[in-house]
Write a protein that holds these residues in place. Structure first.
Motif, PDB file in Angstrom:
ATOM      1  N   GLY A 150       0.285  -1.325  -0.135  1.00  0.00           N
ATOM      2  CA  GLY A 150      -0.047   0.474  -0.037  1.00  0.00           C
ATOM      3  C   GLY A 150       0.825   1.208   0.235  1.00  0.00           C
ATOM      4  O   GLY A 150       2.311   1.365   0.499  1.00  0.00           O
ATOM      5  N   VAL A 151       0.341   2.834  -0.535  1.00  0.00           N
ATOM      6  CA  VAL A 151       1.012   3.680  -0.492  1.00  0.00           C
ATOM      7  C   VAL A 151       0.037   4.969  -0.348  1.00  0.00           C
ATOM      8  O   VAL A 151      -1.280   4.340  -0.966  1.00  0.00           O
ATOM      9  CB  VAL A 151       1.426   4.108  -2.442  1.00  0.00           C
ATOM     10  N   LEU A 152       0.421   5.571   0.135  1.00  0.00           N
ATOM     11  CA  LEU A 152      -0.449   6.448   1.553  1.00  0.00           C
ATOM     12  C   LEU A 152       0.492   7.909   1.196  1.00  0.00           C
ATOM     13  O   LEU A 152       1.051   8.348   1.597  1.00  0.00           O
ATOM     14  CB  LEU A 152      -0.831   5.981   3.119  1.00  0.00           C
ATOM     15  N   GLU A 153      -0.624   8.330   0.505  1.00  0.00           N
ATOM     16  CA  GLU A 153       0.218  10.121   0.340  1.00  0.00           C
ATOM     17  C   GLU A 153      -0.682  10.272   2.098  1.00  0.00           C
ATOM     18  O   GLU A 153      -1.506  10.615   2.478  1.00  0.00           O
ATOM     19  CB  GLU A 153      -0.244  10.856  -0.398  1.00  0.00           C
ATOM     20  N   ARG A 154       0.539  11.276   3.020  1.00  0.00           N
ATOM     21  CA  ARG A 154      -0.017  11.652   4.120  1.00  0.00           C
ATOM     22  C   ARG A 154       0.019  13.317   4.808  1.00  0.00           C
ATOM     23  O   ARG A 154       0.780  14.247   3.665  1.00  0.00           O
ATOM     24  CB  ARG A 154       1.182  11.514   4.875  1.00  0.00           C
ATOM     25  N   VAL A 155      -0.993  14.172   4.305  1.00  0.00           N
ATOM     26  CA  VAL A 155      -1.815  14.891   4.006  1.00  0.00           C
ATOM     27  C   VAL A 155      -1.176  15.964   5.537  1.00  0.00           C
ATOM     28  O   VAL A 155      -1.925  15.394   6.484  1.00  0.00           O
ATOM     29  CB  VAL A 155      -2.700  15.560   2.973  1.00  0.00           C
ATOM     30  N   PRO A 156      -0.304  17.199   5.675  1.00  0.00           N
ATOM     31  CA  PRO A 156      -0.437  17.817   6.798  1.00  0.00           C
ATOM     32  C   PRO A 156      -1.823  18.033   7.352  1.00  0.00           C
ATOM     33  O   PRO A 156      -2.530  18.309   6.724  1.00  0.00           O
ATOM     34  CB  PRO A 156       0.659  18.467   6.179  1.00  0.00           C
ATOM     35  N   GLY A 157      -1.888  17.641   8.852  1.00  0.00           N
ATOM     36  CA  GLY A 157      -2.838  18.641   9.507  1.00  0.00           C
ATOM     37  C   GLY A 157      -4.100  19.743   9.056  1.00  0.00           C
ATOM     38  O   GLY A 157      -2.663  20.833   8.978  1.00  0.00           O
ATOM     39  N   GLY A 158      -4.697  20.407   8.721  1.00  0.00           N
ATOM     40  CA  GLY A 158      -4.788  21.501   7.743  1.00  0.00           C
ATOM     41  C   GLY A 158      -6.253  21.003   7.846  1.00  0.00           C
ATOM     42  O   GLY A 158      -7.405  20.411   7.475  1.00  0.00           O
ATOM     43  N   VAL A 159      -6.929  22.269   7.465  1.00  0.00           N
ATOM     44  CA  VAL A 159      -8.524  22.588   6.985  1.00  0.00           C
ATOM     45  C   VAL A 159      -8.591  23.174   5.728  1.00  0.00           C
ATOM     46  O   VAL A 159      -7.218  23.869   4.671  1.00  0.00           O
ATOM     47  CB  VAL A 159      -9.366  23.691   7.644  1.00  0.00           C
ATOM     48  N   THR A 160      -9.917  22.885   4.448  1.00  0.00           N
ATOM     49  CA  THR A 160      -9.828  23.618   3.247  1.00  0.00           C
ATOM     50  C   THR A 160     -10.867  24.127   3.251  1.00  0.00           C
ATOM     51  O   THR A 160     -11.739  24.428   3.550  1.00  0.00           O
ATOM     52  CB  THR A 160      -9.995  22.441   2.581  1.00  0.00           C
ATOM     53  N   GLY A 161     -10.748  25.381   2.604  1.00  0.00           N
ATOM     54  CA  GLY A 161     -11.651  26.328   2.847  1.00  0.00           C
ATOM     55  C   GLY A 161     -12.647  26.974   1.314  1.00  0.00           C
ATOM     56  O   GLY A 161     -12.932  25.814   1.296  1.00  0.00           O
ATOM     57  N   ASN A 162     -13.564  27.031   2.318  1.00  0.00           N
ATOM     58  CA  ASN A 162     -15.145  26.695   1.472  1.00  0.00           C
ATOM     59  C   ASN A 162     -15.728  28.683   1.274  1.00  0.00           C
ATOM     60  O   ASN A 162     -16.826  28.656   0.424  1.00  0.00           O
ATOM     61  CB  ASN A 162     -16.144  26.684   1.863  1.00  0.00           C
TER      62      ASN A 162
END
Length: 650
Positions: free
Chosen positions: A321-333
């Motif tokens: 398995g391969v996982l991309e680890r995205v840092p903790g954060g939020v996505t704006g709306n």
């Protein structure tokens, strides 16, 4: 703990626990894990508004609760007693993979119902049942529907705390057991976090993602981040520049020498504990060093490498398995502030029923403020629609990061060779390779890349536990041929010794229990074994055992449960004799063995009642009627037939 435990002193109008609960260490009633058996006595009780009570319980206590059909159920309280203990145990990280079962009442006790509760820890199951009885008692009071059950919240929180301490620790264990259950691989808890999967020569052992094949030297080296980087670097693999530092002044000195940004982390801990990444000031390095120093005496300062962060899982020389680890954060709306976006994200993680429920909550702390400042933002900023706002420097899940699965075919062949070589250099059968690279689909020779860490006991995404078990067992289920013989007495020469001898003649190294003696092949390993259950525990851990021949002439199995959850051949003797099995009843033993689902059943002598019962249970085509296996010739002939059946599916 003794098989019987004191019953929780709880009762309700029309329903009460009766007698002593019984604890099965092994397998009983068709369950594939330990169980608690207890009895409830009482008449049918119908109370108005029970579905409202369910909702109150779910809201106030946080128990995920099914909807119970009031109009179709004559035993609504009993059904909740069947459901809620399992829900509580699951919430406390206990493996419960099958629903509790209510047995039909007997003619002798028509008002008594027997409940079989699957569990791992019997004390935990007893505590959960006792709490639910008190819960139902409170819930059935007239005022319960109108007011929240506040008086139970404190006791529930304490119960959950106690049960969690008895439950599985870490992320991997529960999911390996779940995967084993789905794959039909029997498991047994030896002690603490160590589990045996399968039997004898096909058994494997796991402690989290450590296996019985994980080398001690290299698992320790993988935990030593500086030592691992030295080995990897000297082997020609790319690793970031780093230094072990003794104090905060040296930490700042090394950070400025390498150039910001940097990473500060304990040099000998796993799981992302104490890791602070993307540090850009001396003050942030000093703070990170102080936090890391609390966790370890050895602190490492490492050059922060730009690029995307991937965790690549390698098992037995294959990428699983391969996982991309995205840092903790939020996505704006485009509407909400960073603060509101974070609160909503934490809420979604808390109530999620998919894999998001395993993601960590994120606090709006100093690290978040520092990350926002680097982006010229603050907690009240409103990010544009689709804009990602980073709140953590490190990408690991422990700090709030998000793992995103990446299709294996996206991994460039050069990058595949890179991570497989890293696992080979570290001599690890299971490894989590942390790879920093701009684009995993492009060769690292072109883009550059760094191996940040090699984890010898990686926490794994939920989709990876089953493939790892399948690899460990090479697609099998860890089972070996098993024959169980149930008789009233055990003579020196008996059918089990003949079957064992036939196995030896065919080159099968079988474990054998008869009387009080335990043998592997032609050698004794114990001559004073107390019973069949204990004998199988002795044999199941020995990787030289290729089959099991178990002669049951004692009551230990009735008390502890079957030591295996299946058998290939079941032989039931019908002759009465002086026996340690008091009141030996072939029919009762046949019924108790039904859950073993044997492929072949042999009934000694022509007893129509027993033969008919066996045919009804197992199908007439699977039942062999044997005139006798008393004489030497009869036993030898029967042994050949049994071993033919025994080895047919191996």
């Amino acid at each position: 703990m003794t098989p019987d435990a004191a019953a929780p002193p709880s009762s309700l109008p029309g329903i009460a626990l009766t007698g002593k609960p019984h604890l099965f260490q092994g397998y009983a009633y068709g369950f594939h894990q330990p169980t608690l058996r207890y009895q409830v006595q009482g008449d049918a009780v119908k109370l108005p508004g029970l579905s409202d009570i369910d909702r109150i319980v779910a809201a106030d206590l946080g128990i995920v609760c099914d909807v119970f059909p009031e109009e179709a159920d004559d035993y609504p309280l009993l059904r909740r007693l069947q459901y809620w203990p399992s829900a509580i145990l699951k919430q406390a990280n206990h493996p419960v993979f099958e629903p509790a079962r209510i047995l039909e009442p007997t003619a002798k006790n028509p008002d008594c119902r027997t409940v079989i509760q699957p569990c791992m820890d019997h004390r935990a199951a007893l505590s959960a049942v006792a709490f639910v009885m008190d819960l139902l008692k409170t819930a059935t009071q007239e005022s319960a529907v109108q007011k929240p059950l506040k008086e139970l919240k404190h006791s529930f929180e304490q119960l959950l705390k106690n049960l969690s301490a008895m439950g599985l620790q870490g992320f991997n264990q529960l999911h390996f057991l779940q995967a084993a259950s789905e794959l039909g691989i029997a498991w047994y808890r030896l002690r603490g976090p160590v589990f045996r999967f399968g039997l004898g020569c096909k058994a494997r052992w796991l402690e989290s993602s450590y296996t019985d094949a994980t080398p001690v030297i290299f698992s320790g080296l993988a935990r030593d981040k500086a030592g691992a980087a030295l080995l990897l670097g000297s082997s020609g693999l790319p690793v970031p520049r780093h230094f072990i530092v003794k104090n905060r002044d040296e930490a700042v000195l090394r950070a400025e020498e390498m150039g910001y940004p940097v990473v500060v982390k304990p040099a000998d801990l796993d799981g992302g504990r104490g890791v602070k990444a993307n540090l850009r000031t001396a003050q942030s390095v000093i703070k990170a060093f102080s936090e890391a120093e609390k966790l370890s005496k050895r602190v490492l300062v490492e050059k922060h490498v730009p690029g995307r962060d991937y965790r690549i899982h390698v098992v037995n020389g294959e990428v699983h398995g391969v996982l991309e680890r995205v840092p903790g954060g939020v996505t704006g709306n485009g509407r909400d502030s960073v603060q509101l976006l974070l609160e909503e994200q934490n809420h979604q993680r808390a109530v999620a029923e998919d894999d998001r429920r395993y993601l960590h909550q994120m606090a709006f702390d100093d690290e978040a403020k520092e990350q926002l400042a680097d982006q010229n933002l603050n907690r009240d900023s409103v990010p544009a629609d689709g804009q990602f706002v980073r709140l953590r420097g490190a990408c690991n899940v422990a700090s709030g990061g998000i793992p995103i699965p990446v299709p294996l075919q996206q991994l460039h062949p050069d990058n595949l060779d890179l991570v497989l070589r890293a696992a080979r250099v570290m001599k690890l059968d299971v490894a989590g390779i942390d790879l920093l690279i701009p684009d995993i689909a492009r060769s690292w020779f072109e883009t550059g890349a760094y191996i940040c860490e090699v984890n010898g006991q990686p926490q794994m995404f939920t989709t990876l536990h089953k493939p790892m078990l399948q690899s460990m067992f090479r697609g099998g289920n860890g089972r070996i041929p098993v024959a169980i013989i149930v008789e009233a007495a055990c003579e020196a020469e008996n059918i089990s010794t003949s079957i064992h001898g036939e196995c030896r003649a065919r080159g099968v190294n079988a474990g054998h229990f008869s009387g009080r003696e335990v043998k592997i092949g032609d050698r004794f390993i114990n001559k004073e074994c107390s019973g069949a259950f204990d004998a199988v525990l002795m044999l199941s851990v020995d990787d030289s055992v290729e089959a099991l021949i178990i002669h049951v002439t004692d009551n230990q199995v009735l008390s502890k449960g079957w030591p295996v959850d299946f058998c290939d051949v079941l032989l039931v003797g019908t002759r009465q004799a002086e026996s340690p099995v008091k009141g030996y009843s072939p029919l009762e033993w046949l019924s108790f063995a039904e859950s073993l689902s044997p492929r072949c059943v042999c009934i000694e002598d022509s007893v129509p009642e027993i033969h008919s019962a066996a045919s009804a249970m197992f199908g007439s085509e699977n039942v062999l009627e044997v005139v006798s296996w008393v004489g030497t010739e009869q036993r030898a002939a029967m042994a050949k037939r049994v071993v033919d059946r025994l080895l047919a599916g191996s």
